[in-house]
Motif scaffolding. Structure first.
Motif, PDB file in Angstrom:
ATOM      1  N   THR A  83       0.816  -1.230   0.000  1.00  0.00           N
ATOM      2  CA  THR A  83       0.000   0.000   0.000  1.00  0.00           C
ATOM      3  C   THR A  83       0.844   1.271   0.000  1.00  0.00           C
ATOM      4  OG1 THR A  83      -0.137  -0.065   2.430  1.00  0.00           O
ATOM      5  CG2 THR A  83      -1.902  -1.147   1.190  1.00  0.00           C
ATOM      6  N   GLU A 101       3.062   4.031  -1.468  1.00  0.00           N
ATOM      7  CA  GLU A 101       3.258   4.529  -2.831  1.00  0.00           C
ATOM      8  C   GLU A 101       4.704   4.935  -3.071  1.00  0.00           C
ATOM      9  OE1 GLU A 101       0.282   6.918  -5.388  1.00  0.00           O
ATOM     10  OE2 GLU A 101       1.582   8.428  -4.462  1.00  0.00           O
ATOM     11  N   HIS A 102       5.235   4.511  -4.225  1.00  0.00           N
ATOM     12  CA  HIS A 102       6.578   4.882  -4.664  1.00  0.00           C
ATOM     13  C   HIS A 102       6.434   5.783  -5.886  1.00  0.00           C
ATOM     14  CE1 HIS A 102       8.876   1.555  -2.503  1.00  0.00           C
ATOM     15  NE2 HIS A 102       7.602   1.323  -2.229  1.00  0.00           N
ATOM     16  N   GLU A 103       7.132   6.904  -5.888  1.00  0.00           N
ATOM     17  CA  GLU A 103       7.131   7.799  -7.053  1.00  0.00           C
ATOM     18  C   GLU A 103       8.480   7.709  -7.746  1.00  0.00           C
ATOM     19  OE1 GLU A 103       6.679  12.537  -8.245  1.00  0.00           O
ATOM     20  OE2 GLU A 103       6.310  11.881  -6.178  1.00  0.00           O
ATOM     21  N   ILE A 128      -2.567   2.473 -11.909  1.00  0.00           N
ATOM     22  CA  ILE A 128      -1.306   3.136 -11.591  1.00  0.00           C
ATOM     23  C   ILE A 128      -1.338   4.536 -12.191  1.00  0.00           C
ATOM     24  CG2 ILE A 128       1.200   3.101 -11.996  1.00  0.00           C
ATOM     25  CD1 ILE A 128       0.971   0.024 -12.148  1.00  0.00           C
ATOM     26  N   LYS A 129      -0.743   5.506 -11.488  1.00  0.00           N
ATOM     27  CA  LYS A 129      -0.661   6.868 -12.016  1.00  0.00           C
ATOM     28  C   LYS A 129       0.605   6.994 -12.863  1.00  0.00           C
ATOM     29  CE  LYS A 129      -2.596   8.472  -7.629  1.00  0.00           C
ATOM     30  NZ  LYS A 129      -2.268   9.208  -6.371  1.00  0.00           N
ATOM     31  N   ALA A 178       3.662   6.614 -10.274  1.00  0.00           N
ATOM     32  CA  ALA A 178       3.317   6.595  -8.850  1.00  0.00           C
ATOM     33  C   ALA A 178       2.540   5.306  -8.629  1.00  0.00           C
ATOM     34  CB  ALA A 178       2.496   7.809  -8.451  1.00  0.00           C
ATOM     35  N   LEU A 179       3.177   4.337  -8.005  1.00  0.00           N
ATOM     36  CA  LEU A 179       2.578   3.011  -7.913  1.00  0.00           C
ATOM     37  C   LEU A 179       2.814   2.374  -6.554  1.00  0.00           C
ATOM     38  CD1 LEU A 179       4.790   0.611 -10.074  1.00  0.00           C
ATOM     39  CD2 LEU A 179       5.487   2.889  -9.399  1.00  0.00           C
ATOM     40  N   LYS A 180       1.932   1.457  -6.189  1.00  0.00           N
ATOM     41  CA  LYS A 180       2.000   0.745  -4.920  1.00  0.00           C
ATOM     42  C   LYS A 180       2.332  -0.721  -5.174  1.00  0.00           C
ATOM     43  CE  LYS A 180      -1.514   3.820  -2.948  1.00  0.00           C
ATOM     44  NZ  LYS A 180      -2.855   3.925  -2.356  1.00  0.00           N
ATOM     45  N   ARG A 213      14.082   6.802  -8.105  1.00  0.00           N
ATOM     46  CA  ARG A 213      12.970   6.858  -7.154  1.00  0.00           C
ATOM     47  C   ARG A 213      13.051   8.170  -6.372  1.00  0.00           C
ATOM     48  NH1 ARG A 213      12.088   1.598  -3.888  1.00  0.00           N
ATOM     49  NH2 ARG A 213      14.104   2.115  -2.961  1.00  0.00           N
ATOM     50  N   GLY A 240       6.186   6.689   0.136  1.00  0.00           N
ATOM     51  CA  GLY A 240       5.156   7.195   1.038  1.00  0.00           C
ATOM     52  C   GLY A 240       5.205   8.707   1.082  1.00  0.00           C
TER      53      GLY A 240
END
Length: 262
Positions: free
Chosen positions: A164, A166-168, A199-200, A212-214, A237, A241
């Motif tokens: 859950t 989020e990694h950008e 996913i964004k 931007a995905l989890k 990256r 979070g």
């Protein structure tokens, strides 16, 4: 050859305990806290050997306190390995390089690469670089934010929230994206035989995509890009979070501040 009339060197913790009248454990805490000097040089190893003629001093106002665990944020450059588990010893790291393996990102965590930013001042101690675990791996060829921690609570947070959190990432790509490719990146692709959640994904420039995905998995982003006709040439990256990479330069690290949360 040792002079028969000269007293043998003893452990620094034993010497300090005798001189200041504290327990051996208190002496170890003073030393690990960076409060003890030998001949004017701070020594942080309780097991260091000191001779009878050497001068041992305890800093004024020093307190024998357990050091709280720390969490460090590193801007990993490309070409360094950052994986799961406890960091290797210097000897193991040297053996890895001898076998032609990538150097460990852990080796970049040194006092001279510390970024001093906002927040209360923190004394950089040798103890802060021991028993660090990485639960936010990055491919060797990628760069960006990596987290190393001694804190079991932080480790559990990163493990339990892996699906859950989020990694950008900023992804440099080459090639021509397929028709409708951006929409498919956002939703409609599979990875390892399983449909991916929404996913964004957006364009930052002609050759840069923002993801931007989890629940990110090793190899997922390159596989997604390949599915729409693109190849990944670089990946960085920027955020995990609520904690961001800025303002760290490549190879720099900083402490997680008391009020920061993933």
């Amino acid at each position: 050859m040792t002079d028969p009339g000269q007293a043998p060197a003893i452990r620094l913790a034993k010497r300090l305990a005798a001189e200041v009248g504290c327990s051996r454990r208190e002496a170890e805490l003073y030393i690990e806290g960076g409060h003890v000097s030998v001949d004017g040089r701070v020594v942080e190893e309780p097991g260091a050997r000191v001779g009878a003629q050497q001068q041992v001093r305890l800093a004024s106002g020093a307190r024998a306190e357990e050091l709280p665990p720390v969490t460090l944020l590193l801007h990993k450059p490309p070409g360094f390995e950052a994986g799961l588990g406890l960091g290797q010893t210097p000897g193991e790291a040297h053996a890895s390089r001898s076998r032609g393996e990538a150097p460990l990102a852990l080796e970049l965590l040194r006092p001279d690469s510390h970024h001093v930013g906002e927040g209360p001042p923190v004394r950089v101690l040798g103890r802060h670089f021991k028993n660090l675990a990485c639960h936010t791996p990055l491919p060797t060829e990628a760069s960006g934010l990596v987290v190393y921690t001694q804190d079991g609570r932080v480790a559990r947070k990163l493990q339990q929230d892996a699906e859950t959190l989020e990694h950008e990432c900023i992804v440099q790509v080459a090639g021509q994206i397929a028709d409708g490719g951006l929409q498919r990146l956002c939703h409609g692709l599979e990875f390892n035989g399983r449909p991916l959640p929404p996913i964004k994904v957006s364009w930052q420039s002609e050759q840069r995509l923002r993801f931007a995905l989890k629940g990110i998995r090793p190899g997922q982003v390159p596989a997604m890009c390949a599915a729409v006709g693109l190849s990944v040439t670089a990946l960085r990256r920027l955020r995990i979070g609520r904690i961001a990479l800025a303002p760290l330069a490549e190879g720099q690290w900083r402490y997680v501040l008391p009020w920061e949360r993933f």
